[in-house]
Design an enzyme around this catalytic site. Sequence first.
Site, PDB file in Angstrom:
ATOM      1  CD  GLU A 156      42.891  71.710 -40.502  1.00  0.00           C
ATOM      2  OE1 GLU A 156      42.095  71.068 -41.206  1.00  0.00           O
ATOM      3  OE2 GLU A 156      43.334  72.846 -40.831  1.00  0.00           O
ATOM      4  CE  LYS A 212      37.714  71.140 -42.452  1.00  0.00           C
ATOM      5  NZ  LYS A 212      39.056  71.306 -43.060  1.00  0.00           N
ATOM      6  CB  CYS A 222      40.846  74.705 -41.569  1.00  0.00           C
ATOM      7  SG  CYS A 222      41.934  75.379 -42.862  1.00  0.00           S
TER       8      CYS A 222
END
Length: 560
Positions: free
Chosen positions: A301, A361, A411
């Site tokens: 990321e 995301k 994440c």
Amino acid sequence: MSVEVTASTRTRPRTPRLTTLRDCALAFASGGLLFASFPPRPLWFLAPFGVALLVLVLTRFGASDRGEENPNRKALRLRGAFGYGLLAGLGFLLPLLPWVGEYVGPGPWLALSGAEAVFFGLFGILTVILARLPLAPLWIACAWTLTEWLRSSVPFGGFPWGRLAFGQAEGWLLSLAGIGGAPLVSFAVALTGTGIAALAVALTRRLPTRDWLAAGAFTVVMPILAAVLWPFVPGMGSVDDAAGDRKVVVAAIQGSVPRLGLEFNAQRRAVLDNHVRETLALADDVRAGKQPQPDLVVWPENASDIDPLRNADAADAIDAASRAVGAPILVGAVLVNGDRTTTNSVIVWDADNGPQDRHDKKIIQPFGEYLPYRDFFRHFSSYADQAGNFVPGDGNGVVTAAGIPVGVATCYEVAFDRALTEAVRSGAELIAVPTNNATFGDTEMTYQQLAMSRLRAVEHGRVVVVAATSGVSAIIAPDGSVQESSSLFVPTTLVAEVPLRASTTLATRLGPIPEIVLCVGAALALAGAHGGRGGARRRGGIVGGGGGCCHTHTGAGGDT
């Protein structure tokens, strides 16, 4: 919970304050045991004892039937239960979450810990209500699942960090993730703990044999089930050609960052260059025969915080890396939208064709990637305006690179059950978890997150590739074992041949159903406790059969 008033108890000295202080200390210590069970410590077996200690403290509140008929006594009892649960939550979360304030001061850490500890207070109330039902250990464990679901859902989308399941990556109960995911593993820890509490009560109170046998059954049922399931958990070498499984070579790049903290993005080009440099070094090793030719390379990321779709220099650097290594790269990038919002994206980048596929995301972090009620919260912290302006994506979490369907959880997303369940149901045969932990410094956060990835590997029967900017990066087998891993803050490349799996686990197919069943079980038990407060309470108990919860002794001195 029956009450026995004896002559001896009437002569006991009045020590309610000391009793309360003792129980407060024990409640806080129960949270400390839960914390100690979490990575990087290999003390996962402490978690059931933490639950057991909290339940024993809470069930001391079993008042007499006369107290139950007194609304003031009942309200006092429930407030006390909430307070003890809150203390346990603080004992757990305060040492678990200091990484939240690593570079922004203690305010956000303390606020988050306090807010999440409220759910432990709710568990305290539920425990007291359920403690005198038949099969009480079962219903109390269901109540733990209910409160974990609540704090994973609200507010602002919830905060699942610290679920019991996430401390069990090294534990015996991990195999249960393949059946019911994280909710079942958490429930198993809680049920083992409530069973231990019931067994302690049965033995110390010298209750009938049937009571301690029932308590013992609650204590061992989930570990036995987990042991039975372990032979069926697939390992790294498990490939079913008939099911369409095959093996590929993947590489995870950890380029590291020039410096830690919130300002590391001030050197965004250096971060990108680090990952390009590490990928070019891998290409040299491939040509020298030191490493196998990868089919896919995974970057972390934020590996390119310079938008490569708008910045030609960044695109050229990524092109060069992909061309040199001879494989597509999953590039973690921050993309700027036309309305000046941003997306936290993973782009499939192929040197010959440029960007091919993309995951934006979907579950973004409040107070980090975006700030709810920005005008309000900026009054409390000078860091408020440093929160991002990210917007969530809406895909299914799957990208395709070199013909490989990859499920991506970026994440924070890995903490949420729904993210990877949707991806694997949509055809993902490999899981990638690109993450950026540089803003959390040298804390336990990265180890806590790695444990989540290990649980997800077992839950979905997939290899998980964790690529972190500053560590820990890892290749995780479908049985949750770490095949390769990196150190913190050291540029590293991990390369491994891994299986792609087309079959799905029962946990993937069931999705949220196990959690729903356990939460409904808690709700029905609460309804039963409210509707049958007379005889049911006298018959039941945390021991599980008949008898009382703790056979609390109440005397003139007030000692309980």
